[in-house]
Design a protein around this motif. Structure first.
Motif, PDB file in Angstrom:
ATOM      1  N   TRP A  29      74.976  13.626 110.032  1.00 28.81           N
ATOM      2  CA  TRP A  29      74.426  12.869 111.155  1.00 28.81           C
ATOM      3  C   TRP A  29      74.434  13.769 112.387  1.00 28.81           C
ATOM      4  O   TRP A  29      75.389  14.523 112.608  1.00 28.81           O
ATOM      5  CB  TRP A  29      75.270  11.625 111.455  1.00 28.81           C
ATOM      6  CG  TRP A  29      75.109  10.506 110.475  1.00 28.81           C
ATOM      7  CD1 TRP A  29      75.691  10.401 109.251  1.00 28.81           C
ATOM      8  CD2 TRP A  29      74.320   9.323 110.641  1.00 28.81           C
ATOM      9  NE1 TRP A  29      75.318   9.233 108.629  1.00 28.81           N
ATOM     10  CE2 TRP A  29      74.478   8.544 109.466  1.00 28.81           C
ATOM     11  CE3 TRP A  29      73.503   8.839 111.660  1.00 28.81           C
ATOM     12  CZ2 TRP A  29      73.839   7.317 109.296  1.00 28.81           C
ATOM     13  CZ3 TRP A  29      72.875   7.616 111.492  1.00 28.81           C
ATOM     14  CH2 TRP A  29      73.037   6.867 110.315  1.00 28.81           C
ATOM     15  N   ILE A  31      73.940  13.561 116.622  1.00 25.78           N
ATOM     16  CA  ILE A  31      73.918  12.628 117.749  1.00 25.78           C
ATOM     17  C   ILE A  31      73.731  13.400 119.047  1.00 25.78           C
ATOM     18  O   ILE A  31      74.430  14.387 119.301  1.00 25.78           O
ATOM     19  CB  ILE A  31      75.227  11.807 117.812  1.00 25.78           C
ATOM     20  CG1 ILE A  31      75.409  10.991 116.524  1.00 25.78           C
ATOM     21  CG2 ILE A  31      75.236  10.899 119.033  1.00 25.78           C
ATOM     22  CD1 ILE A  31      76.708  10.215 116.461  1.00 25.78           C
ATOM     23  N   VAL A  98      69.824   9.563 117.525  1.00 28.38           N
ATOM     24  CA  VAL A  98      70.529   9.744 116.255  1.00 28.38           C
ATOM     25  C   VAL A  98      69.557  10.195 115.173  1.00 28.38           C
ATOM     26  O   VAL A  98      68.453   9.661 115.051  1.00 28.38           O
ATOM     27  CB  VAL A  98      71.213   8.420 115.828  1.00 28.38           C
ATOM     28  CG1 VAL A  98      71.893   8.582 114.482  1.00 28.38           C
ATOM     29  CG2 VAL A  98      72.212   7.980 116.889  1.00 28.38           C
ATOM     30  N   TYR A 108      69.399   4.576 120.192  1.00 25.36           N
ATOM     31  CA  TYR A 108      70.077   3.283 120.196  1.00 25.36           C
ATOM     32  C   TYR A 108      70.873   3.099 121.480  1.00 25.36           C
ATOM     33  O   TYR A 108      71.412   4.056 122.045  1.00 25.36           O
ATOM     34  CB  TYR A 108      71.041   3.179 119.010  1.00 25.36           C
ATOM     35  CG  TYR A 108      70.365   3.233 117.660  1.00 25.36           C
ATOM     36  CD1 TYR A 108      69.810   2.091 117.090  1.00 25.36           C
ATOM     37  CD2 TYR A 108      70.282   4.432 116.949  1.00 25.36           C
ATOM     38  CE1 TYR A 108      69.190   2.136 115.850  1.00 25.36           C
ATOM     39  CE2 TYR A 108      69.664   4.487 115.708  1.00 25.36           C
ATOM     40  CZ  TYR A 108      69.118   3.332 115.167  1.00 25.36           C
ATOM     41  OH  TYR A 108      68.500   3.385 113.944  1.00 25.36           O
ATOM     42  N   ILE A 112      77.676   4.555 118.538  1.00 24.58           N
ATOM     43  CA  ILE A 112      77.444   4.783 117.113  1.00 24.58           C
ATOM     44  C   ILE A 112      78.782   5.070 116.436  1.00 24.58           C
ATOM     45  O   ILE A 112      79.521   5.968 116.851  1.00 24.58           O
ATOM     46  CB  ILE A 112      76.487   5.967 116.867  1.00 24.58           C
ATOM     47  CG1 ILE A 112      75.114   5.681 117.478  1.00 24.58           C
ATOM     48  CG2 ILE A 112      76.361   6.251 115.367  1.00 24.58           C
ATOM     49  CD1 ILE A 112      74.352   4.548 116.817  1.00 24.58           C
ATOM     50  N   GLY A 123      76.408   5.028 109.098  1.00 27.13           N
ATOM     51  CA  GLY A 123      76.237   4.882 110.534  1.00 27.13           C
ATOM     52  C   GLY A 123      76.145   3.416 110.921  1.00 27.13           C
ATOM     53  O   GLY A 123      75.490   2.625 110.232  1.00 27.13           O
ATOM     54  N   ASN A 125      75.632   0.867 114.433  1.00 30.05           N
ATOM     55  CA  ASN A 125      75.368   0.750 115.866  1.00 30.05           C
ATOM     56  C   ASN A 125      76.197  -0.407 116.426  1.00 30.05           C
ATOM     57  O   ASN A 125      76.009  -1.563 116.039  1.00 30.05           O
ATOM     58  CB  ASN A 125      73.881   0.503 116.097  1.00 30.05           C
ATOM     59  CG  ASN A 125      73.470   0.498 117.564  1.00 30.05           C
ATOM     60  OD1 ASN A 125      72.429  -0.024 117.922  1.00 30.05           O
ATOM     61  ND2 ASN A 125      74.278   1.088 118.433  1.00 30.05           N
TER      62      ASN A 125
END
Length: 419
Positions: A29, A31, A98, A108, A112, A123, A125
């Motif tokens: 992931w 970010i 993300v 978002y 996260i 993941g 939110n």
């Protein structure tokens, strides 16, 4: 009232956990905080593990259920097996961009959370429920729907979310998912001004039945008739999810007008709104009258809500029509006193419902077309002739009644000849 106890899982911060199931379980992931500053919080140890500048954070799955965190590709790495919460720090508005694996990036609001799950990284939110709705509403209903329809959709979506906060198991470690299984949620990219305005105008409002949030299911187009929840899903009957005609007697269904508005093909004037709306309860037999692609046909018909709003009905009347017997209440987080407030009851034109009508199963479109092809009707090739033939054979229906039952938007050879 006991409403507080029913929704005690929604704390004062109003945050809910939305599983980003559509992103899968990737190994990596990425970010990016919009403010350029990030705080990383260890949820298990309840302590901050990093707070400072960051252009990009990369989280990578490791063997043994662990994950590696790198801030701006620095050599100093962090290894964790617990859930980590990533929050942008700075002046609002702030958000997190993300990217899951090689997928498209999404932005978002809120924070996260990332944690190891089933060999990959999940993941979640963590977002304010009102911000969540700003993305859900335009994802679920026509973007250019009239204000009243947007407001009705917002209240239905908020109620549905609160009622289903425990829909996913503790093993999933989130409350709702971002797919149609719960409600479609795509973050900031789906937000539009009209839907955000509806969220603000109806802040905290939900529908209740008794002391609990109502089961405010909804669908795209009912084809002219709402069906009873028991007919669709079996189980116990729900008093406010009954089958009935989607309109006013003597007029076309509300969803008919809503469909025309969506396709920009409305010609002529809409009927004037009426103060009295009678709901004629319908048996499960009408299930055969609509094409299956329009949804489950229980609860609020979204095209019908658009039609009602365009005619001039407000969100209260729309909700009363599709969820008769429910009441509006305001969540405690939206009230300065911290206590839930009941609005005045909403009813359909303050009129008693008409006597429930039980209908036998109507012939389906296939049967009508078969009669038409057989040439046994008064006028070969005519659906109207087929309807007369069926009526004369003792089905107990008038031709007019059958025309209404067979109205199926968009189905060639049927919708053109019914009205």
């Amino acid at each position: 009232m006991p409403l507080c106890a029913q929704i005690s899982c929604l704390n004062a911060s109003r945050n809910i956990r939305i599983g980003l199931v559509s992103q899968g379980l990737p190994d990596t992931w990425k970010i990016e905080p919009s403010s350029g500053f990030i705080e990383i919080f260890d949820q298990n140890k309840r302590q901050s593990v990093y707070s400072g500048k960051a252009a990009e954070i990369v989280i990578t799955a490791m063997k043994g259920g662990k994950m590696k965190v790198a801030v701006d590709a620095r050599k100093s790495l962090y290894y964790f097996s617990n859930e980590l919460l990533f929050s942008a720090v700075g002046r609002p508005p702030i958000n997190l961009k993300v990217r899951a694996g090689g997928r498209k990036s999404f932005s978002y609001r809120g924070s996260i959370a990332i944690f190891p799950q089933s060999g990959g990284l999940r993941g979640v939110n963590v977002v304010d429920i009102e911000d969540y709705l700003k993305s859900v509403v335009p994802s679920e209903i026509f973007n250019r729907a009239p204000d009243a329809a947007q407001q009705a959709q917002t209240i239905a979506a908020r109620t549905y979310a609160i009622r289903n906060l425990s829909r996913h198991s503790d093993k999933d470690n989130f409350q709702l998912c971002d797919k149609v299984h719960c409600q479609v949620y795509s973050g900031i990219a789906r937000e539009i001004k009209a839907a955000s305005k509806a969220v603000i105008e109806t802040a905290g409002k939900i529908l209740i039945y008794g002391n609990s949030p109502a089961n405010t299911v909804y669908h795209s187009n009912c084809g002219g008739y709402i069906i009873d929840s028991r007919a669709a899903w079996k189980g116990a009957s729900v008093p406010y999810l009954i089958g009935h005609f989607d309109g006013i007697s003597g007029h076309k269904p509300f969803c008919y007008y809503g469909k025309l508005i969506k396709t920009n093909s409305l010609k002529g004037k809409l009927p004037a709104p009426q103060k009295k709306i009678r709901i004629a309860q319908l048996s499960s037999a009408a299930k055969a009258s609509t094409h299956k692609n329009f949804g489950h046909r229980v609860g609020m018909c979204q095209d019908g809500a658009i039609g009602m709003a365009a005619i001039g009905y407000g969100f209260r009347q729309i909700l009363a029509f599709y969820y008769p017997g429910t009441q509006l209440a305001t969540m405690r987080y939206a009230v300065p006193t911290g206590k839930p407030v009941e609005d005045r009851p909403i009813v359909v034109a303050s009129l008693p419902q008409t006597t429930p009508v039980s209908l036998a199963a109507p012939p389906n479109p296939t049967q009508v077309n078969a009669l038409r092809r057989s040439g046994k009707t008064r006028k070969p090739g005519s659906i109207k002739g087929a309807l007369r033939q069926i009526s004369e054979n003792g089905s107990g229906y008038t031709a007019v009644g059958l025309r209404k039952l067979f109205w199926t938007p968009g189905e060639p050879g049927i919708s053109r000849n019914i009205y």
